[in-house]
Scaffold this motif. Structure first.
Motif, PDB file in Angstrom:
ATOM      1  N   SER A  43      -9.530 -13.454 -21.646  1.00  0.00           N
ATOM      2  CA  SER A  43      -9.626 -14.446 -20.588  1.00  0.00           C
ATOM      3  C   SER A  43     -11.239 -14.204 -20.355  1.00  0.00           C
ATOM      4  CB  SER A  43      -8.886 -14.194 -18.940  1.00  0.00           C
ATOM      5  OG  SER A  43      -9.578 -15.512 -18.157  1.00  0.00           O
TER       6      SER A  43
ATOM      7  N   CYS B 216     -12.469 -13.343 -11.343  1.00  0.00           N
ATOM      8  CA  CYS B 216     -10.600 -13.191 -12.437  1.00  0.00           C
ATOM      9  C   CYS B 216     -10.473 -12.860 -11.378  1.00  0.00           C
ATOM     10  CB  CYS B 216     -11.394 -12.402 -13.146  1.00  0.00           C
ATOM     11  SG  CYS B 216     -12.009 -13.189 -14.668  1.00  0.00           S
TER      12      CYS B 216
ATOM     13  N   HIS C 166      -6.276 -13.355 -11.699  1.00  0.00           N
ATOM     14  CA  HIS C 166      -6.064 -12.949 -12.745  1.00  0.00           C
ATOM     15  C   HIS C 166      -5.543 -11.366 -12.573  1.00  0.00           C
ATOM     16  CE1 HIS C 166      -6.544 -15.499 -16.144  1.00  0.00           C
ATOM     17  NE2 HIS C 166      -7.895 -16.244 -16.130  1.00  0.00           N
TER      18      HIS C 166
END
Ligand SMILES: *[C@@H]1O[C@H](CO)[C@@H](O)[C@H](O)[C@H]1NC(C)=O
Ligand SMILES: *[C@@H]1O[C@H](CO)[C@@H](O)[C@H](O)[C@H]1NC(C)=O
Ligand SMILES: *[C@@H]1O[C@H](CO)[C@@H](O)[C@H](O)[C@H]1NC(C)=O
Ligand SMILES: *[C@@H]1O[C@H](CO)[C@@H](O)[C@H](O)[C@H]1NC(C)=O
Length: 449
Positions: free
Chosen positions: A105, A110, A113
């Motif tokens: 990614s 993030c 994620h």
């Protein structure tokens, strides 16, 4: 994004960098099996996809990666730590392919994620995509569309694309990263430039969703130059070993993928040569001489087992396939002998997938007594050694009280036989690449954990 703290961690790792293993030392990566394992029908459909992709050799790619290979449907995961600071990834251990790749990614923030769902490239200070002109870039397959290098871009990265026969794809940047590994004497070893595919586009049933069981990529252990075993073998010793533990056990046992060094039980090993097939340089071929059921040798011509002059046929050892697959002349004989010698009532094959040709009704028998009534399969291998897997390696519970022969016929033209991971359960398997031989031991597994 290189923050101060990342730089510090990176320096810390470099400071403790291990340049070589000491004698008898080896690298240890945890080898896990996700629970629950696949149902037999899931395993079968995964295997068929996997084998189709192994068989679809894209024409014209002259590189160590011949197959665009694994659909990664194997069921054993290796935990790999990649980047600085290290990020933990679960990758499918696959001796049937070469490329190491992980879902990547490019997120900066993030928080969306969950940790471990992909490799966060911007959170690693050591992430380096290869340039499209780099020699390394010629080792991976590229997208058929679009030119490899864009001359108007100074920093044109090396794009790879692996396509699978079912349309699944892993594509992104072929890159170098730091891999952090534990050694058998609890030291930390570091490989500064592990080449891997940072997969920004990962799509399709073979590499996502349930069949991938939450893995973030594939750890290719094949014979090609870019595989994990080749890259680490050059630094740490050119052999690796693993023990695939019985995944019906609860709690699931842990074992290790080891690289380099000498396995502790080496005196206990039996050895058979590993053969190289120029048509499929990725695979580890072995030579089966004959097969017996309950000690009776089956009438199969030995030529059936070898690959021909062109490279078709033969038998490979593949940790990324679950069941085992035999070519028609062998399968027919094995099935007939098993049917004849099965001392249990037969059961109709399970209805949703009538894919199993022989099933036994074990209702009312405990596991031990039922197992005692199963025919014994054994393989005689080149080198004069016998491999006699326990019956649970080839009879699998498809439904409560129904055990089916977990061996399939492979019908594709030019196809090879495959000894899958179920058949290898409970053996310590050592792939000695320098000596081109496979060692196996029924007593080695307890030593590898
Ligand atoms: C990161 O994302 C979270 C949640 O979306 C948000 O609250 C936070 O402000 C973001 N941080 C930065 C630096 O953008
Ligand atoms: C190279 O990149 C430029 C700018 O992004 C783009 O306009 C051009 O089409 C690209 N050329 C090729 C051959 O892909
Ligand atoms: C090394 O082993 C320790 C202890 O078992 C573990 O906590 C750590 O995550 C391992 N590190 C790597 C890089 O595998
Ligand atoms: C197995 O045998 C039992 C009786 O011994 C029977 O009731 C059951 O239906 C059988 N199962 C199958 C799948 O054939």
């Amino acid at each position: 994004m290189v923050t101060q703290s990342h730089v510090n961690v990176f320096l810390f790792i470099v400071f403790f960098q291990l340049l070589a293993l000491s004698s008898g030392e080896f690298l240890k990566l945890p080898l896990l099996h996700p629970t629950p394992g696949p149902s037999p029908s899931e395993a079968l459909s995964q295997d068929l996809r996997h084998l189709n992709s192994l068989l679809s050799r894209p024409p014209g790619i002259k590189s160590p990666v011949i197959s665009g290979a694994s659909s990664g449907t194997g069921q054993y995961f290796v935990t790999l730590h990649l980047g600085a600071p290290p990020q933990k990834l679960n990758l499918v251990a696959d001796t049937g392919s070469d490329l190491v790749w992980a879902r990547c990614s490019a997120c900066r923030n993030c928080s969306a994620h969950p940790s471990g769902s992909s490799f966060l490239a911007r959170h690693s200070s050591s992430f380096r995509p290869h340039h499209c002109y780099a020699a390394a870039c010629r080792l991976v397959p590229h997208s058929p569309h679009g030119s490899l290098c864009n001359h108007t871009h100074l920093h044109s990265p090396c794009r790879y694309e692996y396509s699978y026969s079912d349309g699944s794809v892993s594509a992104g940047f072929f890159s170098a990263e730091v891999a952090t590994l534990n050694t058998s004497s609890n030291r930390v070893a570091e490989l500064r430039d592990l080449d891997f595919g940072c997969g920004f586009q990962v799509a399709g049933p073979s590499v996502t969703g349930a069949s991938f069981s939450g893995a973030q990529g594939v750890l290719g252990l094949g014979r090609g130059g870019i595989s994990f075993s080749s890259q680490l073998g050059r630094r740490f010793g050119n052999k690796f070993s693993y023990c695939l533990m019985d995944y019906t056990l609860s709690p699931p046992p842990t074992s290790f993928l080891t690289i380099g060094g000498v396995a502790k039980s080496s005196t206990d090993f039996r050895f058979t040569p590993l053969l190289t097939n120029p048509l499929s340089p990725t695979f580890y071929y072995i030579s089966i001489r004959s097969v017996s059921v309950d000690g009776v040798r089956l009438p199969v011509s030995s030529s059936v087992w070898s690959f021909d002059k062109i490279g078709n046929g033969g038998t490979i050892i593949d940790s990324g396939t679950t069941l085992s697959f035999l070519t028609k002349p062998v399968y027919t004989q094995v099935l007939a002998a098993m049917r004849k010698r099965l001392r249990l009532p037969s059961a109709a094959p399970p209805t949703p997938t009538p894919a199993f040709d022989l099933c036994a009704n074990v209702t009312g028998l405990d596991r031990k007594r039922a197992t005692a009534k199963l025919p014994r399969l054994s393989f005689r291998l080149a080198g004069g050694v016998e491999m006699a897997p326990p019956p649970r390696n080839y009879f699998i519970e498809t439904l409560e009280g129904v055990w089916c022969l977990g061996i399939q016929e492979v019908t594709t033209k030019g196809a090879f036989s495959v000894i899958g991971n179920l058949m290898q359960q409970g053996f310590l398997m050592e792939f000695d690449r320098d000596k081109s031989r496979l060692g196996f031991s029924r007593r080695g597994c307890s030593l590898s954990s």
